[in-house]
Design an enzyme around this catalytic site. Structure first.
Site, mmCIF file in Angstrom:
data_model
loop_
_atom_site.group_PDB
_atom_site.id
_atom_site.type_symbol
_atom_site.label_atom_id
_atom_site.label_comp_id
_atom_site.label_asym_id
_atom_site.label_seq_id
_atom_site.Cartn_x
_atom_site.Cartn_y
_atom_site.Cartn_z
ATOM 1 N N ASP A 35 46.875 44.631 41.912
ATOM 2 C CA ASP A 35 46.969 43.419 42.317
ATOM 3 C C ASP A 35 46.026 42.312 41.328
ATOM 4 O O ASP A 35 44.777 42.568 40.965
ATOM 5 C CB ASP A 35 45.958 43.278 43.683
ATOM 6 N N GLU A 60 40.533 41.204 37.784
ATOM 7 C CA GLU A 60 39.571 39.956 38.062
ATOM 8 C C GLU A 60 38.867 39.454 37.099
ATOM 9 O O GLU A 60 38.236 40.197 36.400
ATOM 10 C CB GLU A 60 38.676 40.275 39.292
ATOM 11 N N ASN A 87 41.040 38.692 31.899
ATOM 12 C CA ASN A 87 42.280 38.082 31.720
ATOM 13 C C ASN A 87 43.222 39.000 32.043
ATOM 14 O O ASN A 87 43.596 39.605 31.197
ATOM 15 C CB ASN A 87 42.357 36.943 30.722
ATOM 16 N N ASP A 113 45.048 30.745 41.283
ATOM 17 C CA ASP A 113 44.522 29.502 41.081
ATOM 18 C C ASP A 113 45.768 28.441 40.759
ATOM 19 O O ASP A 113 46.591 28.756 39.803
ATOM 20 C CB ASP A 113 43.440 29.481 40.067
ATOM 21 N N LYS A 117 46.536 20.088 37.351
ATOM 22 C CA LYS A 117 46.893 18.991 36.521
ATOM 23 C C LYS A 117 47.927 19.554 35.475
ATOM 24 O O LYS A 117 47.833 20.704 34.944
ATOM 25 C CB LYS A 117 45.603 18.720 35.678
ATOM 26 N N ASP A 149 49.824 29.024 48.972
ATOM 27 C CA ASP A 149 49.830 27.889 49.721
ATOM 28 C C ASP A 149 50.317 26.554 49.125
ATOM 29 O O ASP A 149 50.221 25.445 49.753
ATOM 30 C CB ASP A 149 48.527 27.623 50.751
HETATM 31 C C1 SAM Z 1 42.481 31.529 44.759
HETATM 32 S S1 SAM Z 1 41.442 32.956 44.117
HETATM 33 C C2 SAM Z 1 42.575 34.140 45.334
HETATM 34 C C3 SAM Z 1 42.061 35.413 45.482
HETATM 35 C C4 SAM Z 1 42.672 36.326 46.442
HETATM 36 N N1 SAM Z 1 43.705 36.983 45.653
HETATM 37 C C5 SAM Z 1 43.102 35.986 47.738
HETATM 38 O O1 SAM Z 1 44.195 35.879 48.033
HETATM 39 O O2 SAM Z 1 41.972 35.754 48.427
HETATM 40 C C6 SAM Z 1 42.218 33.484 42.685
HETATM 41 C C7 SAM Z 1 41.595 34.627 41.943
HETATM 42 O O3 SAM Z 1 42.325 34.723 40.561
HETATM 43 C C8 SAM Z 1 41.357 34.828 39.683
HETATM 44 N N2 SAM Z 1 41.975 34.787 38.259
HETATM 45 C C9 SAM Z 1 42.342 33.828 37.888
HETATM 46 N N3 SAM Z 1 43.072 33.475 36.906
HETATM 47 C C10 SAM Z 1 42.932 35.058 36.429
HETATM 48 C C11 SAM Z 1 43.471 35.553 35.426
HETATM 49 N N4 SAM Z 1 44.088 35.086 34.198
HETATM 50 N N5 SAM Z 1 43.106 37.091 35.513
HETATM 51 C C12 SAM Z 1 42.558 37.427 36.356
HETATM 52 N N6 SAM Z 1 42.226 36.942 37.468
HETATM 53 C C13 SAM Z 1 42.525 35.591 37.433
HETATM 54 C C14 SAM Z 1 40.171 34.007 40.238
HETATM 55 O O4 SAM Z 1 38.975 34.310 39.553
HETATM 56 C C15 SAM Z 1 40.252 34.439 41.571
HETATM 57 O O5 SAM Z 1 39.353 35.157 41.886
#
Ligand code: SAM
Length: 209
Positions: A35, A60, A87, A113, A117, A149
């Site tokens: 995940d 994460e 990352n 995320d 932009k 979404d």
């Molecule tokens: C909007 S949250 C969604 C969290 C969860 N998957 C959910 O559905 O509730 C997106 C998550 O992805 C993480 N994230 C963003 N870019 C990432 C990356 N390049 N590698 C690992 N995690 C990342 C963010 O820190 C955040 O915790």
């Protein structure tokens, strides 16, 4: 409102040591689900406790969340769940990950995320380079799940994955959920929020062919 982490920051260039599957899990032979962007990992805790015939690995980029999740795994003595900080692209692009990518049966990108932009699109986690790694390393028959979404982000991810000829999208009605990493359709935190607020969800499943 949380501050978004810029995944392209130099801070994430170095990755933590990735342990072997035997170090991560009690039974390293179980099918493995990955995940990406698992936040605090609640979704994976829910899954791992119920589906003990799968291993779950969360990646994460927010370090504190991963530290807390690792602590919780140890306290609860959960043997089929592991978290890695960093990352996701840098982690999967590293030679240390080659061994576990071969064992991955499915990957989820749940509500990544959106980076609205245009000049920030490069920060979106689903990128052609990322999908290329998966295309070259996943076994045939493994799955990628995307869910969001944000329609624009869905189109962006769908176009990126569909452009890779090793992945084909499959109809949800033809998908056997009961044999998957998520037989009971457990929801992520964001998914619960979106459902309660009656916001549309866009999702798709792809298979490596
Ligand atoms: C909007 S949250 C969604 C969290 C969860 N998957 C959910 O559905 O509730 C997106 C998550 O992805 C993480 N994230 C963003 N870019 C990432 C990356 N390049 N590698 C690992 N995690 C990342 C963010 O820190 C955040 O915790």
């Amino acid at each position: 409102m949380r501050q978004h982490v810029n995944p392209l920051s130099k801070h994430f260039d170095e990755i933590e040591r990735i342990p072997s599957l035997i170090e991560m899990f009690d039974n390293s032979k179980l099918p493995l689900h990955l995940d990406i962007g698992c936040a605090a990992g609640n979704f994976l805790f829910d899954l791992a406790l119920v589906n003990t015939s799968w291993n779950y690995l969360g990646i994460e980029i927010r370090e504190r969340l991963v530290k807390n999740a690792k602590l919780k795994v140890r306290e609860r003595e959960i043997k089929n769940l592991y978290f890695v900080f960093g990352n996701a692209y840098n982690i999967l692009n590293n030679v240390q990950s080659e061994f576990f990518l071969k064992n991955v049966k499915s990957i989820s990108f749940n509500f990544p995320d959106p980076w609205f932009k245009k000049r920030h699109y490069k920060r979106r986690v689903v990128q052609p380079e990322f999908i290329n790694i998966l295309s070259n390393s996943l076994q045939k028959g493994s799955f990628i799940f995307i869910k969001t979404d944000v329609k624009d982000l869905f189109d962006y991810m769908d176009c990126t994955i569909s452009s890779d000829l090793n992945f084909k999208s499959i109809e949800k009605k033809d998908f056997n959920y009961s044999a998957s990493f998520n037989p009971k359709k457990v929801q992520t935190n964001r998914e619960k929020y979106v459902k309660v607020n009656q916001i549309d969800i866009f999702d798709r499943i792809y298979m490596k062919i």
